[in-house]
Design an enzyme around this catalytic site. Structure first.
Site, PDB file in Angstrom:
ATOM      1  N   GLY A  12       0.730  -1.150   0.066  1.00 63.81           N
ATOM      2  CA  GLY A  12      -0.152  -0.149   0.167  1.00 63.81           C
ATOM      3  C   GLY A  12       0.767   1.243   0.088  1.00 63.81           C
ATOM      4  CB  ALA A  13       4.196   1.719  -1.056  1.00 59.93           C
ATOM      5  CG  LEU A  17      -0.838   5.172   7.249  1.00 59.65           C
ATOM      6  CD1 LEU A  17      -1.191   6.277   8.129  1.00 59.65           C
ATOM      7  CD2 LEU A  17      -1.269   3.596   7.499  1.00 59.65           C
ATOM      8  CE  LYS A  19      -0.467   9.323  -2.125  1.00 62.08           C
ATOM      9  NZ  LYS A  19      -1.168   9.554  -3.243  1.00 62.08           N
ATOM     10  CE  LYS A 145      -7.699   2.856  11.345  1.00 59.34           C
ATOM     11  NZ  LYS A 145      -8.223   3.979  11.214  1.00 59.34           N
ATOM     12  CG  HIS A 175      -1.976   6.756  14.317  1.00 59.03           C
ATOM     13  ND1 HIS A 175      -3.234   6.224  13.881  1.00 59.03           N
ATOM     14  CD2 HIS A 175      -1.989   7.888  14.488  1.00 59.03           C
ATOM     15  CE1 HIS A 175      -3.935   7.442  13.769  1.00 59.03           C
ATOM     16  NE2 HIS A 175      -3.252   8.457  14.157  1.00 59.03           N
ATOM     17  CG  ASP A 232     -11.527   5.723  10.114  1.00 61.49           C
ATOM     18  OD1 ASP A 232     -10.406   5.137  10.038  1.00 61.49           O
ATOM     19  OD2 ASP A 232     -11.512   7.080   9.985  1.00 61.49           O
ATOM     20  CG  HIS A 237      -7.283   5.374  16.658  1.00 54.85           C
ATOM     21  ND1 HIS A 237      -6.335   4.785  16.415  1.00 54.85           N
ATOM     22  CD2 HIS A 237      -7.651   6.066  15.529  1.00 54.85           C
ATOM     23  CE1 HIS A 237      -6.126   4.729  15.070  1.00 54.85           C
ATOM     24  NE2 HIS A 237      -6.955   5.601  14.385  1.00 54.85           N
TER      25      HIS A 237
HETATM   26  N1  NDP Z   1      -5.017   7.362   5.959  1.00 53.89           N
HETATM   27  C1  NDP Z   1      -4.829   7.498   7.405  1.00 53.89           C
HETATM   28  O1  NDP Z   1      -4.895   8.492   7.763  1.00 53.89           O
HETATM   29  C2  NDP Z   1      -4.876   6.171   8.252  1.00 53.89           C
HETATM   30  C3  NDP Z   1      -4.947   4.988   7.614  1.00 53.89           C
HETATM   31  N2  NDP Z   1      -4.691   3.780   8.408  1.00 53.89           N
HETATM   32  C4  NDP Z   1      -5.130   2.276   8.004  1.00 53.89           C
HETATM   33  O2  NDP Z   1      -4.069   2.346   6.900  1.00 53.89           O
HETATM   34  C5  NDP Z   1      -4.680   1.183   5.970  1.00 53.89           C
HETATM   35  C6  NDP Z   1      -4.420   2.195   4.623  1.00 53.89           C
HETATM   36  O3  NDP Z   1      -5.066   3.269   4.667  1.00 53.89           O
HETATM   37  P1  NDP Z   1      -5.185   4.478   3.349  1.00 53.89           P
HETATM   38  O4  NDP Z   1      -3.634   4.515   3.116  1.00 53.89           O
HETATM   39  O5  NDP Z   1      -5.870   5.615   3.904  1.00 53.89           O
HETATM   40  O6  NDP Z   1      -5.671   3.724   2.082  1.00 53.89           O
HETATM   41  P2  NDP Z   1      -5.515   4.112   0.802  1.00 53.89           P
HETATM   42  O7  NDP Z   1      -6.880   3.460  -0.025  1.00 53.89           O
HETATM   43  O8  NDP Z   1      -5.385   5.426   0.369  1.00 53.89           O
HETATM   44  O9  NDP Z   1      -4.438   3.208   0.177  1.00 53.89           O
HETATM   45  C7  NDP Z   1      -4.420   1.631   0.372  1.00 53.89           C
HETATM   46  C8  NDP Z   1      -3.096   1.149  -0.540  1.00 53.89           C
HETATM   47  O10 NDP Z   1      -3.268  -0.267  -0.659  1.00 53.89           O
HETATM   48  C9  NDP Z   1      -3.144  -0.435  -1.922  1.00 53.89           C
HETATM   49  N3  NDP Z   1      -4.030  -1.747  -2.140  1.00 53.89           N
HETATM   50  C10 NDP Z   1      -5.401  -1.723  -2.272  1.00 53.89           C
HETATM   51  N4  NDP Z   1      -5.964  -3.000  -2.380  1.00 53.89           N
HETATM   52  C11 NDP Z   1      -4.585  -4.019  -2.314  1.00 53.89           C
HETATM   53  C12 NDP Z   1      -4.448  -5.245  -2.441  1.00 53.89           C
HETATM   54  N5  NDP Z   1      -5.321  -6.145  -2.546  1.00 53.89           N
HETATM   55  N6  NDP Z   1      -3.173  -5.712  -2.458  1.00 53.89           N
HETATM   56  C13 NDP Z   1      -2.029  -4.800  -2.314  1.00 53.89           C
HETATM   57  N7  NDP Z   1      -2.257  -3.634  -2.111  1.00 53.89           N
HETATM   58  C14 NDP Z   1      -3.646  -2.884  -2.138  1.00 53.89           C
HETATM   59  C15 NDP Z   1      -3.454   0.566  -2.827  1.00 53.89           C
HETATM   60  O11 NDP Z   1      -3.093   0.453  -3.959  1.00 53.89           O
HETATM   61  P3  NDP Z   1      -3.646   1.325  -5.308  1.00 53.89           P
HETATM   62  O12 NDP Z   1      -3.666   2.815  -4.788  1.00 53.89           O
HETATM   63  O13 NDP Z   1      -2.712   1.017  -6.322  1.00 53.89           O
HETATM   64  O14 NDP Z   1      -5.103   0.683  -5.421  1.00 53.89           O
HETATM   65  C16 NDP Z   1      -2.951   1.515  -2.017  1.00 53.89           C
HETATM   66  O15 NDP Z   1      -1.373   1.869  -2.349  1.00 53.89           O
HETATM   67  C17 NDP Z   1      -6.271   1.120   6.063  1.00 53.89           C
HETATM   68  O16 NDP Z   1      -5.980  -0.068   6.890  1.00 53.89           O
HETATM   69  C18 NDP Z   1      -6.435   2.348   7.293  1.00 53.89           C
HETATM   70  O17 NDP Z   1      -7.567   1.918   8.070  1.00 53.89           O
HETATM   71  C19 NDP Z   1      -4.783   4.049   9.594  1.00 53.89           C
HETATM   72  C20 NDP Z   1      -4.614   5.147  10.273  1.00 53.89           C
HETATM   73  C21 NDP Z   1      -4.779   6.424   9.422  1.00 53.89           C
HETATM   74  O1  LIG Z   2      -6.729   6.028  11.901  1.00 54.14           O
HETATM   75  C1  LIG Z   2      -7.235   7.367  11.553  1.00 54.14           C
HETATM   76  O2  LIG Z   2      -6.648   8.429  12.168  1.00 54.14           O
HETATM   77  C2  LIG Z   2      -6.980   9.668  11.578  1.00 54.14           C
HETATM   78  C3  LIG Z   2      -6.682  10.660  12.777  1.00 54.14           C
HETATM   79  O3  LIG Z   2      -5.435  10.631  13.324  1.00 54.14           O
HETATM   80  P1  LIG Z   2      -4.475  11.838  13.805  1.00 54.14           P
HETATM   81  O4  LIG Z   2      -3.233  11.216  14.278  1.00 54.14           O
HETATM   82  O5  LIG Z   2      -4.300  12.706  12.622  1.00 54.14           O
HETATM   83  O6  LIG Z   2      -5.234  12.422  14.910  1.00 54.14           O
HETATM   84  C4  LIG Z   2      -8.043   9.772  11.102  1.00 54.14           C
HETATM   85  O7  LIG Z   2      -8.196  11.124  10.257  1.00 54.14           O
HETATM   86  C5  LIG Z   2      -8.239   8.755   9.928  1.00 54.14           C
HETATM   87  O8  LIG Z   2      -9.789   8.893   9.282  1.00 54.14           O
HETATM   88  C6  LIG Z   2      -8.300   7.550  10.702  1.00 54.14           C
HETATM   89  O9  LIG Z   2      -8.405   6.447   9.657  1.00 54.14           O
END
Ligand code: NDP
Ligand SMILES: O=C1O[C@H](COP(=O)(O)O)[C@@H](O)[C@H](O)[C@H]1O
Length: 479
Positions: A12-13, A17, A19, A145, A175, A232, A237
């Protein structure tokens, strides 16, 4: 351990999250030299070259890193970054990891850490890929999560993960538990003799854990639609923070001791009563790209929870969080009981500004305050609410703060489970969530920039939500 090299395989690079937090955090860990040398093998579904990914990482770091970027350090880090698309399959992944590790020197092989920054539904497929690539053995795996979406899926996910990874290889990250301010709750409670003796139902009237956000979906509609605010934020959290606030003193600062006390809190929690829950959805949510026109997903939730044990019986814990609200805050307020009798005459001001509060602000620039009634100078006896405040920004340690993900990645690479959550705890939290998930109250619309639907006031009455604060925190001396 400091000189043991690490290979971080980041799934999910290209996601949000990665980035915003993980790529900047990994660069900072590399820069800080807290760990030995690091290799990063990035992977996602996107077809891109290594150079294109390095460019994406560079832009993300520029945009989101909280640290100043040192170009020399970045150039050195970029040489350690590899990319492999998911389409390359397990063999392609194994080949890239081997390539990344080929030049690593040292007596021990690199510690592999697989970070699953992917949507919950993709987690299982990724664990299988790792096993097929021969990358499971001896490695550690960080799972994001929410861990499952209900009790059945959490149990199934844990069982499936255990097919390939032993429990001691699994690091379920939350986190909020890596935030300095959250860790300071433990220090405050258990390193001092001052408050712990009064930290229970005889003295504490109620507790609020309030995490409103001004943020919206941030291009995460497809994830959020299937998740909602409860899964979420709350079952993850907010309940973890609640456990730090409510748990008994652990016998040691060790994973088993902390986990056991947290799990005791979760075991004592009463199932969430849907009548004690307000679900909301911000106006315009259904028009967002990727959201169903009739979506019932909540973007806001407020609820009352009880911990039915000797320390907390009858003390309500009010939790609130939501998107596109008036302010972004992360506040724990502990409201103390008022004195049973007052010698001060009516009109003197006693009790007029609410009870005494201990307030933890879990913001990146963490603060702590204790409010109490004191005498206004001058004739007569007029009372007013005063406060003692502490801000990390006022100390010389302000620059030493590790961002939550940096701290937790560092701990996971070193194999320290202290701040990670256990399968048992997670499953119990889904269990107490069942009445709500089976029978959710209707979602109620709320205006953008508000504090949620009006029903939140009935939920907490005769008490009141502390946010927004009428009185401003004192500005920290340094910024
Ligand atoms: N964003 C946030 O603030 C937070 C997120 N999280 C958790 O982190 C995780 C990722 O969230 P987030 O980054 O926001 O999600 P995004 O949807 O932005 O990113 C998901 C990433 O996973 C990749 N992906 C999707 N499906 C697959 C698969 N089947 N196999 C491999 N890679 C896959 C995607 O690739 P592609 O883009 O090419 O589809 C993308 O790189 C979730 O579990 C979320 O709950 C936790 C705390 C905070
Ligand atoms: O896990 C998540 O947390 C963020 C809030 O985290 P914070 O450290 O910036 O307070 C939230 O925006 C996001 O929806 C959730 O997936």
């Amino acid at each position: 351990m400091a000189d043991r090299t690490a290979t971080v395989v980041l799934f999910g690079a290209t996601g949000d999250l990665a980035k915003r937090k993980l790529l900047p955090g990994l660069l900072h860990l590399f820069h800080s030299r807290l760990l030995g040398d690091i290799r990063l093998v990035a992977t996602s579904l996107e077809e891109m070259t290594r150079e294109e990914f390095i460019d994406l990482a560079s832009r993300s770091i520029d945009e989101f890193s909280v640290h100043n970027r040192d170009d020399k350090v970045w150039q050195a880090f970029a040489k350690r970054v590899y990319y492999v698309p998911g389409s390359a399959g397990p063999q392609g992944l194994a080949k890239t990891v081997a390539e990344a590790e080929a030049e690593v020197t040292g007596t021990l092989p690199p510690q592999r850490l697989h970070y699953l920054s992917v949507p919950p539904k993709a987690a299982l497929a990724v664990t299988r890929t790792l096993a097929e690539a021969g990358l499971a053995e001896g490695s550690r795996i960080v799972m994001e999560k929410p861990f499952g979406t209900d009790l059945a899926s959490a149990v199934a996910l844990n069982a499936a993960v255990h097919e390939f990874f032993d429990e001691d290889q699994v690091f379920r990250i939350d986190h909020f538990l890596g935030k300095e301010a959250a860790l300071n709750i433990l220090a405050f409670r258990f390193a001092n003799g001052l408050f712990e003796p009064i930290w229970h139902r005889n003295n504490i009237e109620h507790i609020q854990i309030d995490v409103p956000e001004t943020l919206g979906l941030e291009q995460r509609a497809s994830f959020y639609e299937g998740t909602g605010a409860y899964r979420d934020m709350v079952v993850t959290h907010l309940f973890q923070v609640l456990a730090f606030t409510a748990m008994e003193p652990p016998t040691a600062l060790l994973p088993q001791a902390i986990t056991e006390e947290k799990n005791k809190v979760f075991r004592s929690m009463q199932p969430i009563n849907p009548n004690d829950v307000v679900r909301g959805q911000y106006q315009g949510y259904r028009d967002e790209k990727g959201v169903a026109p009739e979506s019932e997903t909540e973007t806001f939730i407020a609820l009352k929870a009880y911990i039915d044990n000797w320390r907390w019986a009858g003390v309500p814990f009010y939790l609130r969080t939501g998107k596109k609200l008036s302010e972004g805050q992360r506040i724990i307020s502990v409201a103390f009981k008022e004195p049973p009798k007052s010698m001060f005459p009516p009109g003197s001001g006693v009790g007029q500004n609410g009870p005494d509060h201990l307030t933890f602000d879990l913001a990146d620039k963490a603060k702590l305050s204790l409010s109490f009634y004191g005498k206004r100078p001058g004739p007569g006896f007029r009372l007013d609410k005063l406060s003692m405040q502490f801000a990390y920004q006022d100390t010389s340690w302000a620059g030493s703060v590790l961002e939550a993900y940096e701290r937790l990645i560092y701990d996971a690479i070193r194999g320290d489970h202290t701040l990670f959550t256990s399968a048992e705890g997670i499953e119990r939290l889904w269990e107490i969530s069942e009445p709500l998930l089976d029978n959710p109250p209707p979602v109620r619309p709320y205006a953008l920039g508000s504090w949620g639907p009006n029903q939140i006031h009935q939920l907490i009455a005769p008490r009141a939500w502390r946010l927004p604060f009428e009185r401003k925190w004192r500005a920290p001396a340094r910024d």
